[in-house]
Design an enzyme around this catalytic site. Structure first.
Site, short mmCIF file in Angstrom:
data_model
loop_
_atom_site.label_atom_id
_atom_site.label_comp_id
_atom_site.label_asym_id
_atom_site.label_seq_id
_atom_site.Cartn_x
_atom_site.Cartn_y
_atom_site.Cartn_z
N TRP A 129 -11.97 -28.76 -4.78
CA TRP A 129 -12.79 -28.86 -4.34
C TRP A 129 -13.93 -29.43 -5.76
CZ3 TRP A 129 -12.48 -29.58 -0.22
CH2 TRP A 129 -11.59 -28.44 1.39
N ASP A 149 0.73 -1.05 -0.17
CA ASP A 149 0.00 0.35 0.10
C ASP A 149 0.82 1.51 -0.22
OD1 ASP A 149 0.94 0.76 2.70
OD2 ASP A 149 -0.90 -0.61 3.41
N THR A 191 -14.35 -25.31 2.26
CA THR A 191 -14.31 -25.02 3.71
C THR A 191 -14.52 -23.57 4.38
OG1 THR A 191 -11.74 -24.90 3.87
CG2 THR A 191 -12.96 -27.31 4.42
N PRO A 192 -16.05 -23.46 4.00
CA PRO A 192 -15.59 -21.49 4.71
C PRO A 192 -15.71 -20.99 5.90
CG PRO A 192 -17.80 -22.89 3.62
CD PRO A 192 -16.98 -23.47 3.73
#
Lengths: 143, 143, 143, 143
Positions: free
Chosen positions: A51, A21, A63-64
């Protein structure tokens, strides 16, 4: 850190100019992005297919996250090569906690815990996902 | 610019600290990100539902890119509010060219053309997508 | 939530296609990106100039993070308009804790705490930054 | 492609889940991000120090873009390892054109040209940057 006998993977990469940044240091959400990449790398290293394959064979979509907790100790900048050391700190019935240490060689820059679940497409409503218990066979491969 | 009678939408947003790089200016791939958001905003403004709806009703998954061409005239920094003016420059049978002008008020910062196609899931192989002709009803809504 | 008399700002935006992952939901590091944007929005709304101005007038380079803690309650997808409600939960001598609630109307999707410090360029070494006490005048503007 | 005797660097990386969109393929602005990383990698491989060093020693802040032109031939998805082959196609007095071919092994996925300039901080106004002629010593290192 009398940490783990648990299986640990290491994911290495180099910080780019665009990851930083105007203060010249890594924009911090990139650390979450890299931890997610390292979580993915962990499962692939354990032998799990992507997945999209498992979505077809058994409905698994990934896998949230339920929760993340990250501490930042030192900053990093572009051109530096970092290593993320990843292991699963705890397997529960429906939830697991993955832990990441972002290192620059021997310096610990940042570390984070992610609480994750395994999800499948909801058979009742293909637009929704629902959590399942940690599958036995996956547990066996990854522990 | 004796440009368009064509339908033009305007998408406004503010540049954030994290959108900028160590030189203090917008990291340029973000302009592509914003143009894509503005393309999406164009179709929604024309009355099209989100792609996930159209995937269900007619297999449409979106408008992937064949080609982009962007010119950068002036830089931008965080805290500035920008407007993207978007229109379709040309509708062909299988392809359309969307044009974006990124403005800061009356200053033109950057402009780009995107060549896009409409795609559906390949009925033979759900893992692939294939391009189709520009659908008549969509053309009628967006022209 | 018998929350705050503390000053609270609201930052609104729409989720884009590119913010979402192959599961069709927001890729979670974007929530950190939006919380950071909302933190910046908070300070600007309180009347603070951009960091690049304050870097020149008083050496301030921003408010780096020591720690984040985020809980994910519900997912979001593209086309949805979200609001982030941001306030400072606690001002300490060298540290402050900013809290963000990401709402979709009245639904709470996710919430997070960020522990931040104020930093200046290190007068001894312009490549480094060092933390300072929370400046009195900034505290007066933001409380 | 009877391309180059010009110096060519190869930058390799793996596509992550978060690099992909709801269509399951790479969100295209990531290709610009990777090309920029590959441009940076090119200069470092040629022996140039990071821009932050050169900012101090000679005021150089980087190589901003005037124009990009990218063609997309095939999509990519997560778990795939890609290689970007980068060389400078043309050195002019004030401008150079860098060319990137994104490969998946022997498959060409996408290719792009970037027109870039070398910039220094404007001695009259430290908030602005101005372009300079391509420095002789850098040309000698990178050709």
């Amino acid at each position: 850190m009398s940490e783990p006998l648990a299986r640990t993977t290491i994911h290495e990469f180099t910080v780019t100019f665009g990851d930083c940044d105007p203060a010249g240091i890594v924009f911090y959400p990139n650390f979450s992005r890299w931890m997610d990449a390292s979580s993915e790398h962990f499962f692939r290293t354990c032998g799990l297919p992507p997945w999209r394959e498992m979505a077809k064979t058994r409905g698994l979509v990934g896998t949230p996250l339920l929760e993340i907790h990250t501490q930042f100790h030192q900053s990093a900048t572009y051109g530096e090569t970092l290593q993320i050391h990843t292991h699963v700190k705890e397997w529960r019935r429906r939830v697991f906690i993955q832990h990441h240490r972002v290192m620059r060689g021997t310096d610990l820059l940042c570390e984070g815990s992610e609480t994750r679940i395994f999800c499948i497409k909801d058979p009742q409503n293909p637009d929704r996902i629902k959590s399942i218990e940690v599958p036995e066979d996956i547990l066996a491969m990854c522990r």
